[in-house]
Design a protein around this motif. Sequence first.
Motif, PDB file in Angstrom:
ATOM      1  N   THR A  52      64.718  65.564-118.098  1.00 41.75           N
ATOM      2  CA  THR A  52      64.586  65.387-116.652  1.00 41.75           C
ATOM      3  C   THR A  52      63.201  64.806-116.402  1.00 41.75           C
ATOM      4  O   THR A  52      62.380  64.677-117.316  1.00 41.75           O
ATOM      5  N   THR A  53      62.933  64.460-115.164  1.00 37.29           N
ATOM      6  CA  THR A  53      61.619  63.892-114.856  1.00 37.29           C
ATOM      7  C   THR A  53      60.518  64.942-114.985  1.00 37.29           C
ATOM      8  O   THR A  53      59.339  64.590-115.157  1.00 37.29           O
ATOM      9  N   ARG A  54      60.868  66.227-114.916  1.00 40.02           N
ATOM     10  CA  ARG A  54      59.867  67.289-114.953  1.00 40.02           C
ATOM     11  C   ARG A  54      59.732  67.957-116.319  1.00 40.02           C
ATOM     12  O   ARG A  54      58.647  68.388-116.699  1.00 40.02           O
ATOM     13  N   ARG A  55      60.819  68.073-117.043  1.00 39.84           N
ATOM     14  CA  ARG A  55      60.742  68.836-118.281  1.00 39.84           C
ATOM     15  C   ARG A  55      61.773  68.368-119.293  1.00 39.84           C
ATOM     16  O   ARG A  55      62.734  67.667-118.944  1.00 39.84           O
ATOM     17  N   VAL A  56      61.536  68.759-120.529  1.00 33.62           N
ATOM     18  CA  VAL A  56      62.473  68.486-121.622  1.00 33.62           C
ATOM     19  C   VAL A  56      62.811  69.817-122.278  1.00 33.62           C
ATOM     20  O   VAL A  56      61.909  70.612-122.586  1.00 33.62           O
ATOM     21  N   SER A  57      64.088  70.078-122.499  1.00 31.53           N
ATOM     22  CA  SER A  57      64.507  71.329-123.129  1.00 31.53           C
ATOM     23  C   SER A  57      65.665  71.048-124.087  1.00 31.53           C
ATOM     24  O   SER A  57      66.428  70.099-123.896  1.00 31.53           O
ATOM     25  N   PRO A  58      65.815  71.845-125.122  1.00 31.97           N
ATOM     26  CA  PRO A  58      66.892  71.606-126.083  1.00 31.97           C
ATOM     27  C   PRO A  58      68.243  72.005-125.521  1.00 31.97           C
ATOM     28  O   PRO A  58      68.349  72.960-124.741  1.00 31.97           O
ATOM     29  N   THR A  59      69.272  71.250-125.884  1.00 30.70           N
ATOM     30  CA  THR A  59      70.635  71.639-125.559  1.00 30.70           C
ATOM     31  C   THR A  59      71.028  72.808-126.462  1.00 30.70           C
ATOM     32  O   THR A  59      70.259  73.230-127.346  1.00 30.70           O
ATOM     33  N   GLU A  60      72.223  73.329-126.267  1.00 32.68           N
ATOM     34  CA  GLU A  60      72.680  74.436-127.122  1.00 32.68           C
ATOM     35  C   GLU A  60      72.730  73.991-128.585  1.00 32.68           C
ATOM     36  O   GLU A  60      72.287  74.708-129.487  1.00 32.68           O
ATOM     37  N   ILE A  61      73.282  72.769-128.785  1.00 30.96           N
ATOM     38  CA  ILE A  61      73.318  72.232-130.148  1.00 30.96           C
ATOM     39  C   ILE A  61      71.910  71.956-130.642  1.00 30.96           C
ATOM     40  O   ILE A  61      71.567  72.223-131.796  1.00 30.96           O
ATOM     41  N   GLY A  62      71.073  71.440-129.730  1.00 21.72           N
ATOM     42  CA  GLY A  62      69.696  71.131-130.106  1.00 21.72           C
ATOM     43  C   GLY A  62      68.922  72.369-130.520  1.00 21.72           C
ATOM     44  O   GLY A  62      68.111  72.327-131.465  1.00 21.72           O
ATOM     45  N   LEU A  63      69.169  73.490-129.835  1.00 24.83           N
ATOM     46  CA  LEU A  63      68.470  74.733-130.180  1.00 24.83           C
ATOM     47  C   LEU A  63      68.880  75.229-131.565  1.00 24.83           C
ATOM     48  O   LEU A  63      68.039  75.680-132.352  1.00 24.83           O
TER      49      LEU A  63
END
Length: 301
Positions: A52-63
Amino acid sequence: MDRLSEMEAFATVVDQGGFTDAAKKLGISKSAVSKHVSSLETRLGARLLNRTTRRVSPTEIGLAYYDRARRVLNDAGEADALVTSMQSAPSGMLRVSVATDFGVNHLSPILGGFLHEYPDITVNMVLNNRYVELISEGFDLAVRIGDLEDSSLRARKLAETHKQMIASPEYLEEYGRPQRIDDLNEHKLLHYSNQANGSVWKLTAPSGEKRQVRSAGWLTVNDGQSLLNAAVNGLGIAFLPDFLYADAMKDGKLVPAIENHAPETQGIYAVYPPGRYTQPKVRAFIDFLVESFRDRGPGDW
């Protein structure tokens, strides 16, 4: 692109919470980090990050992938450190446990040679006659004599010693010489006080039969040198390794208590914790001991 670089870029983005901070951490451009992550997602055919423009977070698969990738990266870092360490000069504190008699008579005299050869190593040598727990008590290695009770430890044989019943000619003249193992029951035996099996000698008869002998004596002590002195002074029969009594026997102060009774052969070992990797300081010390005792053995002490 390099798979490990892709993993590292992705894991660092997760750790830092964004591409900008990840780029600073890795020392590369933000666009390079983005390319690594995009290449990884393309190769795996899955989206690993929510952007997103504010943050980056891992998806479930990414985690889930992050957990495995971080393990791989940690292992890779340890592998690099291992190679560097193995090529570096041995250094650091070396904590060693040694049986008192052997340490005083044969290890202490040669320690100077080791310390001069490896000036970046300091040695803390603890002399005692008990089996220390290497890992829990913080020892790097121990020098042990006789049967090795803990098979989980790694061991390297340094030499052998003969353990034999010995007495002074004066004692045998006064009390008579035993002719067989059973005769020991009528004699004064000199004992170690800290043996796990108490005042019991485990002997091998000429027939090969294993025998145990228990008999009282004038002296029980937790020091082999004291038992040696007692035997020389005619206080009884001692059961000692030849690295202790060899000189006294050469001087005629001691003789075999039972003629023609074969001595017990015992190994002298350097033991150290298990594992694929042996620290350079431990490897250097063991190699030094092997070389120092190369020509020692039964009858050569």
